[in-house]
Design a protein around this motif. Structure first.
Motif, PDB file in Angstrom:
ATOM      1  N   VAL A  37       2.248 -11.157  14.613  1.00  0.00           N
ATOM      2  CA  VAL A  37       2.059  -9.719  14.447  1.00  0.00           C
ATOM      3  C   VAL A  37       0.780  -9.465  13.669  1.00  0.00           C
ATOM      4  O   VAL A  37       0.559 -10.051  12.613  1.00  0.00           O
ATOM      5  N   VAL A  38      -0.041  -8.565  14.179  1.00  0.00           N
ATOM      6  CA  VAL A  38      -1.229  -8.138  13.442  1.00  0.00           C
ATOM      7  C   VAL A  38      -1.014  -6.679  13.032  1.00  0.00           C
ATOM      8  O   VAL A  38      -0.573  -5.856  13.824  1.00  0.00           O
ATOM      9  N   VAL A  39      -1.287  -6.417  11.755  1.00  0.00           N
ATOM     10  CA  VAL A  39      -1.135  -5.089  11.167  1.00  0.00           C
ATOM     11  C   VAL A  39      -2.539  -4.538  10.940  1.00  0.00           C
ATOM     12  O   VAL A  39      -3.350  -5.175  10.278  1.00  0.00           O
ATOM     13  N   ILE A  40      -2.813  -3.361  11.485  1.00  0.00           N
ATOM     14  CA  ILE A  40      -4.156  -2.787  11.427  1.00  0.00           C
ATOM     15  C   ILE A  40      -4.110  -1.438  10.713  1.00  0.00           C
ATOM     16  O   ILE A  40      -3.327  -0.567  11.074  1.00  0.00           O
ATOM     17  N   THR A  41      -4.960  -1.286   9.683  1.00  0.00           N
ATOM     18  CA  THR A  41      -5.051  -0.015   8.962  1.00  0.00           C
ATOM     19  C   THR A  41      -6.024   0.899   9.698  1.00  0.00           C
ATOM     20  O   THR A  41      -7.142   0.492  10.006  1.00  0.00           O
ATOM     21  N   GLU A  42      -5.581   2.117   9.972  1.00  0.00           N
ATOM     22  CA  GLU A  42      -6.447   3.109  10.606  1.00  0.00           C
ATOM     23  C   GLU A  42      -6.755   4.287   9.685  1.00  0.00           C
ATOM     24  O   GLU A  42      -7.755   4.964   9.863  1.00  0.00           O
ATOM     25  N   ARG A  43      -5.895   4.546   8.698  1.00  0.00           N
ATOM     26  CA  ARG A  43      -6.097   5.631   7.758  1.00  0.00           C
ATOM     27  C   ARG A  43      -5.727   5.154   6.359  1.00  0.00           C
ATOM     28  O   ARG A  43      -4.708   4.517   6.171  1.00  0.00           O
ATOM     29  N   GLY A  44      -6.593   5.468   5.394  1.00  0.00           N
ATOM     30  CA  GLY A  44      -6.318   5.098   4.010  1.00  0.00           C
ATOM     31  C   GLY A  44      -7.186   3.952   3.542  1.00  0.00           C
ATOM     32  O   GLY A  44      -7.865   3.288   4.324  1.00  0.00           O
ATOM     33  N   GLY A 105       3.238  -0.692  17.975  1.00  0.00           N
ATOM     34  CA  GLY A 105       3.852   0.434  17.303  1.00  0.00           C
ATOM     35  C   GLY A 105       2.974   0.951  16.195  1.00  0.00           C
ATOM     36  O   GLY A 105       1.789   0.626  16.119  1.00  0.00           O
ATOM     37  N   VAL A 106       3.573   1.750  15.338  1.00  0.00           N
ATOM     38  CA  VAL A 106       2.858   2.387  14.235  1.00  0.00           C
ATOM     39  C   VAL A 106       3.550   2.066  12.913  1.00  0.00           C
ATOM     40  O   VAL A 106       4.707   1.666  12.895  1.00  0.00           O
ATOM     41  N   TRP A 107       2.825   2.245  11.823  1.00  0.00           N
ATOM     42  CA  TRP A 107       3.387   2.035  10.501  1.00  0.00           C
ATOM     43  C   TRP A 107       2.753   3.018   9.527  1.00  0.00           C
ATOM     44  O   TRP A 107       1.673   3.543   9.766  1.00  0.00           O
ATOM     45  N   SER A 108       3.441   3.262   8.431  1.00  0.00           N
ATOM     46  CA  SER A 108       2.877   4.024   7.315  1.00  0.00           C
ATOM     47  C   SER A 108       3.496   3.478   6.037  1.00  0.00           C
ATOM     48  O   SER A 108       4.624   2.993   6.040  1.00  0.00           O
ATOM     49  N   GLY A 109       2.728   3.550   4.962  1.00  0.00           N
ATOM     50  CA  GLY A 109       3.213   2.990   3.715  1.00  0.00           C
ATOM     51  C   GLY A 109       2.587   3.659   2.514  1.00  0.00           C
ATOM     52  O   GLY A 109       1.606   4.387   2.627  1.00  0.00           O
ATOM     53  N   LYS A 110       3.191   3.389   1.354  1.00  0.00           N
ATOM     54  CA  LYS A 110       2.645   3.935   0.122  1.00  0.00           C
ATOM     55  C   LYS A 110       3.050   3.066  -1.054  1.00  0.00           C
ATOM     56  O   LYS A 110       3.992   2.298  -0.986  1.00  0.00           O
ATOM     57  N   ASP A 111       2.280   3.214  -2.112  1.00  0.00           N
ATOM     58  CA  ASP A 111       2.639   2.619  -3.386  1.00  0.00           C
ATOM     59  C   ASP A 111       2.485   3.718  -4.428  1.00  0.00           C
ATOM     60  O   ASP A 111       2.533   4.898  -4.085  1.00  0.00           O
ATOM     61  N   ASN A 112       2.281   3.368  -5.672  1.00  0.00           N
ATOM     62  CA  ASN A 112       2.166   4.384  -6.724  1.00  0.00           C
ATOM     63  C   ASN A 112       0.934   5.267  -6.572  1.00  0.00           C
ATOM     64  O   ASN A 112       0.907   6.388  -7.065  1.00  0.00           O
ATOM     65  N   VAL A 113      -0.105   4.759  -5.909  1.00  0.00           N
ATOM     66  CA  VAL A 113      -1.392   5.438  -5.908  1.00  0.00           C
ATOM     67  C   VAL A 113      -1.864   5.869  -4.516  1.00  0.00           C
ATOM     68  O   VAL A 113      -2.377   6.962  -4.349  1.00  0.00           O
ATOM     69  N   LYS A 114      -1.714   5.033  -3.540  1.00  0.00           N
ATOM     70  CA  LYS A 114      -2.329   5.331  -2.249  1.00  0.00           C
ATOM     71  C   LYS A 114      -1.338   5.310  -1.093  1.00  0.00           C
ATOM     72  O   LYS A 114      -0.272   4.719  -1.179  1.00  0.00           O
ATOM     73  N   GLN A 115      -1.765   5.969  -0.017  1.00  0.00           N
ATOM     74  CA  GLN A 115      -1.011   5.979   1.217  1.00  0.00           C
ATOM     75  C   GLN A 115      -1.925   5.493   2.324  1.00  0.00           C
ATOM     76  O   GLN A 115      -3.105   5.817   2.352  1.00  0.00           O
ATOM     77  N   CYS A 116      -1.351   4.715   3.235  1.00  0.00           N
ATOM     78  CA  CYS A 116      -2.105   4.203   4.358  1.00  0.00           C
ATOM     79  C   CYS A 116      -1.215   4.231   5.592  1.00  0.00           C
ATOM     80  O   CYS A 116       0.010   4.287   5.485  1.00  0.00           O
ATOM     81  N   SER A 117      -1.850   4.134   6.747  1.00  0.00           N
ATOM     82  CA  SER A 117      -1.086   4.073   7.992  1.00  0.00           C
ATOM     83  C   SER A 117      -1.952   3.432   9.064  1.00  0.00           C
ATOM     84  O   SER A 117      -3.151   3.241   8.889  1.00  0.00           O
TER      85      SER A 117
END
Length: 127
Positions: A37-44, A105-117
């Motif tokens: 599986v390859v995970v690719i960031t498009e936003r953030g 598919g798609v993914w989105s995530g966050k931590d204390n500071v930033k959000q990415c998807s």
């Protein structure tokens, strides 16, 4: 293989990234096996991409290559999946679909500071 530097890597270490689907184990078994599986960031502001090996067993998504990562996920009999990955305060959720040889598919995530998807892509490997 490089270790994750932020939650993007955690996001879909299972890449395949599922929560709460109650499918009989035998119905999703056709997706059992090893996947890359390859995970690719498009936003953030997250690392651009990571590739991870994952395994599906009786429809359950498994990742055992790095301590401290918790993955809950499931593939249903039609190949649809949802997954949730955690590492400390970092969390990401993903959804998508597998076929006999690949998936996306798609993914989105966050931590204390930033959000990415972004998106994820998978291909079946031997075994």
């Amino acid at each position: 293989m490089a270790k994750p530097r932020n939650f993007v890597a955690v996001a879909l270490a299972g890449g395949l990234l599922a929560s709460g689907w109650a499918a009989p184990a035998f119905s999703a078994a056709k997706y059992d096996g090893n996947w890359s599986v390859v995970v690719i960031t498009e936003r953030g502001d997250c690392d651009r991409a990571y590739r991870y090996p994952v395994r599906v067993v009786n429809g359950a998504i498994q990742y055992t290559n790095e301590a401290g990562i918790s993955i809950t996920g499931r593939v249903d009999s039609g190949g649809r999946l949802r997954a949730s990955i955690r590492r400390g305060q970092q969390r990401a959720d993903g959804s998508g679909r597998l076929s006999a040889t690949g998936g996306a598919g798609v993914w989105s995530g966050k931590d204390n500071v930033k959000q990415c998807s972004g998106r994820w892509e998978a291909e079946r490997r031997g075994g």
